[in-house]
Motif scaffolding. Structure first.
Motif, PDB file in Angstrom:
ATOM      1  N   VAL A 259       1.183  -1.139  -0.067  1.00  0.00           N
ATOM      2  CA  VAL A 259       0.285  -0.374  -0.231  1.00  0.00           C
ATOM      3  C   VAL A 259       0.835   1.285   0.287  1.00  0.00           C
ATOM      4  N   LEU A 260       1.923   0.695   0.396  1.00  0.00           N
ATOM      5  CA  LEU A 260       2.892   2.075   1.143  1.00  0.00           C
ATOM      6  C   LEU A 260       3.679   2.685  -0.772  1.00  0.00           C
ATOM      7  N   ARG A 261       4.226   1.572  -0.921  1.00  0.00           N
ATOM      8  CA  ARG A 261       4.935   1.999  -2.414  1.00  0.00           C
ATOM      9  C   ARG A 261       3.673   2.094  -3.185  1.00  0.00           C
ATOM     10  N   GLN A 262       2.539   2.459  -3.378  1.00  0.00           N
ATOM     11  CA  GLN A 262       1.701   2.496  -4.187  1.00  0.00           C
ATOM     12  C   GLN A 262       1.250   4.558  -3.760  1.00  0.00           C
ATOM     13  N   ILE A 263       0.817   4.455  -2.481  1.00  0.00           N
ATOM     14  CA  ILE A 263       0.753   6.556  -1.932  1.00  0.00           C
ATOM     15  C   ILE A 263       1.977   7.203  -1.753  1.00  0.00           C
TER      16      ILE A 263
END
Length: 564
Positions: A259-263
């Motif tokens: 998720v964090l690598r997306q945002i």
């Protein structure tokens, strides 16, 4: 890519993000400096118009606000200082935002503009929260909450409750935060989808801080679904960041990393340093738990640099703690330096004075002591403002000119409004739409509270109220006192009767009619610009109209037209 290259890229990215808004801020700051040094009314008017032109050029506001030569100096300063606070808060210059918010607040109070005062108090509260001054933040938001409660606007009450919860979360008191977010969640059915998402997102943060990450994940998921439905990309990314926090709490680190690598790239792209720094802290924690310590250090370091730059000591403290934990095995000396900085920040943030202030407010929430103190503070500030009032002759001259301008505006409004008389009859016949309670009852198929069950007297009263409100709008003013007088009732009698019949306060009832009228004009009068629509809905200036429209429908008038 080796770790040194990653570190260099992180530093370069941070520098670029810092420099991106500099030119835009420089233009605004130059205008504000000139405005603050000017005393001549004509020059102040010119600079105020240039200031709003610049905000419009930067797409910060929908439409530039135009002030005429008759505009009072206090009105010019009130609007410029308030929107300067909004601008600097958006650019994450929280000390400047707090400075201009304090300058605007006494002017809203002097003009008895409760809506503007509430907005100003709210931005001062969240600005001081970002500056980690919890005592000041709680002082501003408690004044805001009491004002919103008196006005009876559920959207504003929910906003204040959300800010209250946020302050107690930042002050590391999640149990106290829970009572405020529960009050907000109980109001969900009466709120707009935008406000629902905000409260659900805050509920996720509260329950994550309390260690109930299953509930936190559920609330974050609900908030994300609302944002996806609304098509708001930025807010969707914020909800994903809250989801990542819950996943970390549930030890689902691989999912959190995904998720964090997306945002994180998204926040880098748009230049939102605050959200980027918070997300980097979360990524650092995730990688630390996955035993990838050097990668964790890179993200924590980037976050720390961001928070130092914007003056956010609370989140810097979390970065220093993460750096200490990630470095202590490989670089104990560096880890000790980070621990010292963490303890320094912790001592400065959670001092006994702040703790006592928060505890006192929590214990006395809703009591008369708060109201009395707030009134005393307002009175003291009013007295201070009186020392700076200019020559009485100038004020009298301004009053005469304003009266003349208002007269001209009313004449113009009367001409443009001829065809709206037919629409007034339509509104009167469709008054069932004017109450949220009736909308909900009809939607669920309930007959107990629908207008068909009203007595003839109540029906006549409601129809007459709608007609009187529209007549007042046509004349350029629409306030509860004037409407009550036209109904041959005292304000108290009018409020009691309207509440019994329609389930609404006079302010909310009038605001609904004004906003529905605005939407009708936007739908059916394409030749009118936003300023003219505001005038036809009895708003004297575009910024106040834009603010009211957005709080009702969740989008600005310009966005409404584009979407339509």
């Amino acid at each position: 890519m080796n770790n040194n290259n990653k570190t260099i890229i992180s530093i370069v990215a941070g520098i670029i993000l810092t420099l991106l808004p500099l030119q835009a801020r420089a233009d605004v700051e130059q205008l504000l400096e000139q405005f603050g040094q000017t005393q001549q009314p004509a020059t102040l008017t010119q600079l105020a118009n240039q200031f709003f032109d610049e905000l419009h050029a930067q797409q910060f506001i929908d439409e530039p606000c135009r002030f005429g030569s008759a505009t009072p100096v206090d009105t010019l300063r009130e609007q410029v200082w308030y929107w300067a606070a909004e601008f600097f808060y958006d650019n994450q210059q929280y000390d400047r935002a707090e400075q201009y918010g304090r300058m605007a607040l006494p002017l809203f109070r002097k003009g008895n503009d409760r809506v503007g005062e509430s907005d100003c108090l709210n931005i001062l509260a969240i600005t001081n929260l970002r500056l980690s001054d919890y005592e000041e933040a709680i002082d501003f938001i408690r004044q805001c909450y009491r004002l919103d409660e008196q006005n009876g606007d559920p959207e504003r009450i929910a906003s204040s409750l959300n800010t209250l919860a946020s302050i107690f979360i930042s002050a590391n008191q999640p149990q106290e935060a829970e009572q405020y977010i529960k009050k907000g969640l109980a109001m969900l059915p009466t709120l707009s989808q935008e406000r629902q998402s905000t409260l659900l997102g805050m509920a996720s943060e509260v329950y994550h801080a309390m260690g109930n990450d299953e509930a936190a994940l559920d609330y974050a998921g609900q908030a994300y679904d609302v944002e996806q439905h609304l098509g708001r990309e930025y807010k969707s990314m914020v909800r994903l960041a809250q989801k990542a926090s819950a996943l970390i709490g549930l030890h689902r680190y691989e999912e959190a990393e995904q998720v964090l690598r997306q945002i994180i790239p998204y926040f880098r792209t748009i230049g939102d340093r605050q959200s980027l720094g918070i997300s980097c802290n979360k990524m650092g924690m995730t990688l630390h738990c996955l035993m990838r310590q050097q990668e964790a250090v890179d993200y924590y370091r980037e976050a720390a640099d961001i928070f130092v730059a914007i003056g956010d000591r609370t989140n810097e403290m979390h970065s220093r703690k993460g750096l200490y934990e990630s470095l202590w095995k490989s670089q104990p000396d560096s880890a000790k330096m980070e621990l010292d900085r963490f303890n320094e920040l912790k001592d400065s943030l959670y001092n006994s004075a702040s703790a006592e202030s928060l505890a006192r407010y929590n214990a006395e929430f809703g009591n008369d002591w708060l109201q009395q103190k707030s009134q005393a503070e307002r009175q003291a500030k009013r007295q201070a403002i009186m020392l700076g009032i200019g020559v009485a002759v100038l004020l009298l001259l301004f009053s005469v000119v304003i009266w003349w301008m208002m007269r001209r505006r009313q004449q113009h409004q009367s001409v443009v409004n001829q065809e709206l008389h037919a629409h007034i009859e339509e509104l009167r016949q469709q008054y069932k739409e004017l109450s949220v309670r009736y909308d909900n009852a009809l939607a669920t198929g309930s007959d107990s509270n629908t207008p068909d069950n009203l007595s003839e007297a109540d029906r006549t009263f409601l129809e007459k109220t709608v007609e009187v409100v529209n007549e007042h709008i046509l004349n350029g003013h629409a306030d509860a006192e004037s409407v009550a007088a036209s109904m041959n009732m005292s304000l108290f009698q009018f409020r009691q009767r309207l509440s019994a019949v329609a389930g609404e306060t006079p302010q909310n009832f009038i605001a609904m009619i004004r906003m529905r009228r605005a939407r009708y004009l936007l739908d059916n009068r394409p030749e009118l610009n936003i300023s003219e629509v505001a005038m036809l809905c009895a708003y004297n200036d575009t910024p106040n109209f834009t603010r009211a429209f957005k709080k009702t429908f969740g989008i600005t008038p310009t966005q409404y037209l584009e979407k339509k």
